[in-house]
Motif scaffolding. Structure first.
Motif, short mmCIF file in Angstrom:
data_model
loop_
_atom_site.label_atom_id
_atom_site.label_comp_id
_atom_site.label_asym_id
_atom_site.label_seq_id
_atom_site.Cartn_x
_atom_site.Cartn_y
_atom_site.Cartn_z
N ALA A 120 0.83 -1.20 0.00
CA ALA A 120 0.00 0.00 0.00
C ALA A 120 0.87 1.26 0.00
O ALA A 120 0.57 2.23 -0.71
N LEU B 237 2.51 1.67 -3.53
CA LEU B 237 1.53 2.10 -4.53
C LEU B 237 1.06 3.53 -4.26
O LEU B 237 0.89 4.33 -5.18
N GLY B 238 0.84 3.86 -2.97
CA GLY B 238 0.44 5.22 -2.63
C GLY B 238 1.50 6.23 -3.01
O GLY B 238 1.20 7.31 -3.55
N THR C 208 -4.29 1.49 -9.48
CA THR C 208 -3.32 1.71 -8.41
C THR C 208 -3.99 2.25 -7.16
O THR C 208 -3.71 1.80 -6.04
N THR D 220 -4.30 0.26 -3.63
CA THR D 220 -3.78 0.86 -2.40
C THR D 220 -4.81 0.75 -1.28
O THR D 220 -4.48 0.35 -0.15
#
Length: 202
Positions: free
Chosen positions: A106, A109-110, A139, A143
């Motif tokens: 996460a 991706l964040g 994405t 996330t």
């Protein structure tokens, strides 16, 4: 790179998990003496799972010539947290491992969204050709999914029985990921690249 049978990749990915589940079910409620230490079924299953995953990852690398970043990160965290559980004879570390993996994914991706870097596309574009807008949406959704999975794992292992967590980890999490893919079928279709189109429709 040699052509692989279609069953090889799923077998290598699911084999270690199913081996962990089988050992846990067979040894649940029992203790095993190893190196002068008493271990429960969960720790024994963890002890079997670590080398099984390492071997499966090595075979995948030998067959394909490469490993995805997620595979490498997963193996490292399994060795670290699984190793701590075995070393300290404490199952909590291994139960925390999925939380750490999902938070790591996460976070990556964040950050890619904030930095406007399409890392997910770089990893999955061959299997899932989409335009840039589609990858941004996917994405963001992934996330949120990984954050939700991290919280779900914490809730289950902290408030429910060990057996419940094993069933959740073995069957629940894969089913959630499968449902996520099905739920996003419309996104994949709407943003799919047309043949010969470098970016597709926005």
């Amino acid at each position: 790179m040699k052509d692989q049978k279609p069953w090889v990749k799923p077998a290598l990915e699911l084999g270690p998990v199913m081996l962990f589940f089988l050992v846990f079910v067979l040894k649940r409620g029992e203790t095993v003496s190893l190196w002068g230490q008493e271990y429960g079924g969960f720790i024994l299953a963890t002890l079997v799972f670590i080398p099984a995953l390492a071997l499966a990852t090595l075979i995948q690398w030998r067959l394909s010539g490469r490993l995805a970043p997620m595979q490498i990160a997963t193996l490292v965290l399994v060795v670290v947290f699984g190793g701590l559980s075995v070393w300290l004879n404490d199952p909590r570390f291994f139960k925390m491992k999925p939380t750490m993996i999902y938070l790591l994914f996460a976070g990556l991706l964040g950050f890619s969204l904030i930095a406007r870097k399409n890392w997910l596309q770089a990893v999955l574009s061959e299997a899932l050709p989409m335009n840039a807008d589609g990858w941004r949406k996917l994405t963001l959704r992934m996330t949120i999914l990984f954050l939700a999975l991290a919280m779900a794992n914490e809730l289950v292992w902290r408030t429910m029985s060990e057996s419940t967590w094993v069933y959740f980890k073995t069957f629940g999490l894969p089913l959630i990921l499968f449902a996520f893919l099905i739920a996003n079928a419309g996104l994949f279709k709407a943003h799919a690249l047309q043949q010969g189109d470098g970016e597709g429709k926005g």
